[in-house]
Design an enzyme around this catalytic site. Structure first.
Site, PDB file in Angstrom:
ATOM      1  N   GLN A  70       0.836  -1.199   0.000  1.00 26.08           N
ATOM      2  CA  GLN A  70       0.000   0.000   0.000  1.00 26.08           C
ATOM      3  C   GLN A  70       0.870   1.248   0.000  1.00 26.08           C
ATOM      4  O   GLN A  70       1.784   1.379   0.810  1.00 26.08           O
ATOM      5  CB  GLN A  70      -0.920   0.041   1.219  1.00 26.08           C
ATOM      6  CG  GLN A  70      -1.891   1.217   1.147  1.00 26.08           C
ATOM      7  CD  GLN A  70      -2.809   1.323   2.338  1.00 26.08           C
ATOM      8  OE1 GLN A  70      -2.394   1.785   3.388  1.00 26.08           O
ATOM      9  NE2 GLN A  70      -4.055   0.905   2.178  1.00 26.08           N
ATOM     10  N   CYS A 100      -6.991   6.172   5.285  1.00 29.00           N
ATOM     11  CA  CYS A 100      -6.404   6.478   6.592  1.00 29.00           C
ATOM     12  C   CYS A 100      -6.961   7.795   7.125  1.00 29.00           C
ATOM     13  O   CYS A 100      -6.890   8.827   6.447  1.00 29.00           O
ATOM     14  CB  CYS A 100      -4.889   6.557   6.487  1.00 29.00           C
ATOM     15  SG  CYS A 100      -4.095   6.948   8.076  1.00 29.00           S
ATOM     16  N   GLY A 225      -9.370  -5.955  10.110  1.00 22.45           N
ATOM     17  CA  GLY A 225      -8.262  -5.224  10.687  1.00 22.45           C
ATOM     18  C   GLY A 225      -8.134  -5.430  12.172  1.00 22.45           C
ATOM     19  O   GLY A 225      -7.483  -6.374  12.639  1.00 22.45           O
ATOM     20  N   ARG A 226      -8.767  -4.561  12.964  1.00 21.25           N
ATOM     21  CA  ARG A 226      -8.560  -4.577  14.413  1.00 21.25           C
ATOM     22  C   ARG A 226      -8.935  -5.903  15.063  1.00 21.25           C
ATOM     23  O   ARG A 226      -8.322  -6.306  16.056  1.00 21.25           O
ATOM     24  CB  ARG A 226      -9.350  -3.436  15.049  1.00 21.25           C
ATOM     25  CG  ARG A 226      -8.771  -2.054  14.763  1.00 21.25           C
ATOM     26  CD  ARG A 226      -9.664  -0.952  15.297  1.00 21.25           C
ATOM     27  NE  ARG A 226     -10.944  -0.915  14.608  1.00 21.25           N
ATOM     28  CZ  ARG A 226     -12.021  -0.270  15.048  1.00 21.25           C
ATOM     29  NH1 ARG A 226     -11.966   0.382  16.193  1.00 21.25           N
ATOM     30  NH2 ARG A 226     -13.143  -0.263  14.355  1.00 21.25           N
TER      31      ARG A 226
END
Length: 342
Positions: A70, A100, A225-226
């Site tokens: 990325q 982001c 993700g998390r």
């Protein structure tokens, strides 16, 4: 699912997370069921290419392909150059960051801040696609800048017209950061109107939630993700549930111990002694959150400065857990989703 000629078995993606999805974490998630792991965000600023941080983020030694890198920035020419550089270094996929929400990224008009300038989005995407014609380009973005400016569909259409081959959408605006619940209606709308694959991201923290999000959005895959922090086996849990409708039991104490040890050693090797010790603290904190007795363990871990001491503390913690049963025991007030079958 096939993404630009790259076969994907379950279309489960590890979301790029700064300071988290380094090579050791990506490799572990891939081994535990993820189809694709996107690297940490790499700057397009050539002046920073020689920094230790950028060198580590572009280190794919021994990594199982396909390698997805990325890149982030706000200048089309610099983004194109960064794409070409990473392609030459072995990337099989170039991913562009427009999701982001961090201030230090948005303050330089990169990340999700780009969604406010659709003309610039088009110029960046066209430049990157042209720079790496032999590689597929993907794009990650949010539903919009804020609730009054949800333009995910417009960004998705620009991406498709520019030659981007896949998009991943986080179900929040930039203003939401990571608060509140992810909304999936926008993802469903974008999916219904684009001809390229759409990957859904946001709040996918269990096999049941994964199936519900796929059904609601019609997405071609999921990005996690998390929920994978301290729980990299979530990918095999989701893959198994989607394939069979059956829930896997959580790891045994012995398996969780072995995985933590493996990850800890990989972090020490990747970052070096003191660097690995410091990075490992947060990962060990994630692995043990909610487990009975873990608060004292984390406090102690944060005082340790030597790799060997971390291993000793980890072994002692899991030895104590093994005395409580074959599977990890979670405190009633902090039960993990993985504890529902224990």
């Amino acid at each position: 699912m096939e993404f630009a000629g790259i076969p994907l078995h379950n279309a489960l993606f590890v979301a790029p997370m700064a300071g988290v999805t380094d090579r050791p974490f990506r490799q572990l998630c891939r081994r535990l069921g993820a189809d694709l792991a996107v690297s940490e965000m790499v700057t397009s600023n050539a002046q920073l290419y020689a920094t230790d941080k950028t060198r580590r983020r572009t280190d794919h030694t021994g990594e199982t392909g396909p390698i997805s890198v990325q890149i982030a920035g706000a200048d089309p020419a610099m983004m194109a150059a960064a794409a070409r550089l990473n392609a030459d270094r072995g990337a099989a996929i170039i991913d562009i960051n427009m999701g982001c929400p961090a201030k230090k990224v948005c303050n330089v008009a990169a990340g999700s801040a780009l969604m406010r300038d659709e003309g610039l989005v088009a110029r960046i995407l066209e430049a990157v696609v042209a720079a790496v014609p032999e590689l597929p380009v993907s794009l990650k973005f949010r539903t919009g800048w804020d609730h009054t400016r949800r333009n995910a569909l417009a960004i998705g259409r620009i991406a498709e017209a520019s030659g981007v081959r896949l998009v991943a959408i986080h179900g929040r605006t930039r203003a939401d950061l990571y608060t509140g619940d992810a909304e999936y209606d926008t993802i469903a709308d974008v999916k219904s109107r684009l001809g390229i694959p759409v990957i859904a991201n946001g709040d996918i923290d269990s096999p049941q939630k994964a199936r519900a999000v796929l059904r609601h959005t019609g997405a071609d895959g999921l990005m996690i993700g998390r929920a994978a922090q301290g729980r990299p086996w979530i990918f095999r849990e989701i893959a198994h549930y989607l394939a069979t409708g059956e829930l896997l039991p959580p790891p045994t104490v012995a398996e969780a111990h072995a995985l933590c040890r493996e990850h800890l050693g990989a972090l020490h090797g990747f970052y070096g002694g003191i660097g690995g010790v410091r990075v490992a603290r947060k990962h060990l904190g994630w692995y043990t959150r909610g487990i009975a007795g873990s608060h004292g363990f984390r406090q102690h871990m944060n005082t340790l400065e030597e790799p060997g001491a971390q291993f000793d503390a980890l072994d002692a913690f899991f030895s104590e857990q093994a005395g409580r049963g074959a599977r990890l025991q979670y405190e009633n007030t902090q039960r993990s989703a993985m504890d529902t079958l224990a």
